[in-house]
Design a protein around this motif. Structure first.
Motif, PDB file in Angstrom:
ATOM      1  N   GLN A   8      37.341  33.668   3.878  1.00 11.81           N
ATOM      2  CA  GLN A   8      36.776  34.821   3.175  1.00 11.81           C
ATOM      3  C   GLN A   8      35.963  34.432   1.946  1.00 11.81           C
ATOM      4  O   GLN A   8      35.212  35.250   1.418  1.00 11.81           O
ATOM      5  N   ARG A  31      31.754  37.306   5.013  1.00 13.62           N
ATOM      6  CA  ARG A  31      32.247  38.671   4.828  1.00 13.62           C
ATOM      7  C   ARG A  31      32.827  39.165   6.150  1.00 13.62           C
ATOM      8  O   ARG A  31      32.166  39.117   7.188  1.00 13.62           O
ATOM      9  N   CYS A  64      28.266  31.524  -0.782  1.00 12.34           N
ATOM     10  CA  CYS A  64      28.763  30.721   0.331  1.00 12.34           C
ATOM     11  C   CYS A  64      28.588  29.227   0.025  1.00 12.34           C
ATOM     12  O   CYS A  64      27.469  28.774  -0.253  1.00 12.34           O
ATOM     13  N   LYS A  67      27.124  35.587   5.516  1.00  9.62           N
ATOM     14  CA  LYS A  67      27.565  34.727   4.418  1.00  9.62           C
ATOM     15  C   LYS A  67      27.935  35.570   3.190  1.00  9.62           C
ATOM     16  O   LYS A  67      27.375  36.647   2.964  1.00  9.62           O
ATOM     17  N   THR A  68      28.856  35.043   2.393  1.00  9.67           N
ATOM     18  CA  THR A  68      29.104  35.636   1.080  1.00  9.67           C
ATOM     19  C   THR A  68      27.958  35.269   0.139  1.00  9.67           C
ATOM     20  O   THR A  68      27.152  34.377   0.440  1.00  9.67           O
TER      21      THR A  68
END
Length: 329
Positions: free
Chosen positions: A76, A80, A107, A103-104
């Protein structure tokens, strides 16, 4: 890459795992077993280390890599997860399922590993050696199959050494793998979509979701210019010997990759014969697939004739690998 590296091959005990984690942290390459196939690992956050993976494999740099992590919290931080993705992780992680997710914002996976996409492929493997290594290392590890690009995937440490000796720093020998074909890849970006069949049957995923998975259009599934996920190049998993599918007979100068109890015309006179599963067990066939292809590839046959394998369950993944192998090198 400088060829001629002194590749260590170590039994995968605690000391070797600790050495492998140190090697990854220093930018080295470590091959290790997962439940699917052996992976060629590098620190996912180090661009130069990721570049070494592509170079060692001779892999096109536009082909994205799967990042392996030890737990959901680590995943996490990289991607996402929506409700559907979390439902799949609860059912199938650790295990042979890779999820392609957004991707966050921060990332940590190097851009090179995601081939410049806005998405990242993630998996938590279910193998004690892989788990120990990921925990000891403490970060994400990209790990495509530990073989030369396009060649038959490795299911033993000996297969890795055959392809990549003097190209990698360390091989952890954890014995033969259990599943024998790569992970199933599902994109969770809108409606869940099957990108690559693999070691987790599509039917099992659909049972958890309560609805069918979307299918990738055929032209996108074989787009060599911009694959959406690992293992989607049209020609892949290929031995040097040409592969002929759905064989109902075999010539004396051909090798036969059989399946099930039925015989084929000329099978008794073939140059070599190996049966993926004499009883027609698809799990046994998947576990044997890459090892048997490698063995038959070394027999000097004109071609490898492959009997028909059913399409249901793990047969979908087996047939996907055979179809890509038959396209050629």
């Amino acid at each position: 890459m400088k060829l001629g590296l002194k590749t260590q091959i170590l039994p995968a005990d605690a000391a070797a795992v600790a050495e492998a984690a140190r090697c990854l942290a220093s930018g080295g390459l470590v091959a290790f077993p997962t439940e699917t196939v052996y992976g060629l690992g590098a620190d996912a956050a180090q661009g130069p280390a990721v570049a070494r993976v592509y170079e060692a494999k001779g892999r096109p740099s536009f082909n994205p890599l799967i990042a392996h992590v030890a737990d959901l919290a680590s995943a996490q931080a990289i991607a996402r997860f929506d409700a559907t993705a979390l439902k799949l992780t609860a059912a199938f992680w650790p295990g042979p399922l890779t999820l392609v997710l957004p991707k966050t914002a921060h990332c940590p996976v190097a851009e090179l590993a995601t081939a410049g996409l806005d998405t990242v492929a993630l998996r938590i493997p279910a193998h004690p050696v892989a788990t120990a290594l990921l925990r000891a290392f403490g970060g994400a590890v990209v790990a495509p199959s530990a073989n030369l690009s396009g060649h038959v995937s490795p299911t033993t440490a000996a297969h890795v050494a055959s392809d990549l000796s003097e190209r990698v720093d360390l091989i952890l020998d954890g014995g033969a793998v259990q599943v024998g074909v790569e992970s199933t890849i599902v994109a969770c970006l809108d409606e869940p979509m099957l990108l690559r069949p693999g070691g987790l049957p599509r039917e099992d995923i659909e049972r958890v979701l309560g609805r069918p998975l979307k299918r990738l259009p055929e032209d996108a599934a074989n787009d060599d210019d911009k694959p959406l996920a690992p293992g989607m190049l049209a020609s892949h998993y290929a031995p040097h010997t040409p592969v002929r599918l759905n064989a109902v007979d075999v010539a004396p100068d051909e090798a036969l990759l059989a399946f099930g109890p039925a015989a084929v015309n000329g099978g008794h006179a073939a140059k070599a014969v190996m049966n993926l599963s004499a009883t027609g067990d698809l799990a046994e066939a998947a576990a044997n697939l890459f090892g048997y292809l490698r063995t038959l590839d070394a027999k000097g046959a004109r071609a490898i004739a492959v009997m028909r394998v059913p399409q249901h369950g793990l047969g979908e993944a087996i047939n996907d690998r055979l179809r890509r192998a038959a396209i050629g090198r």
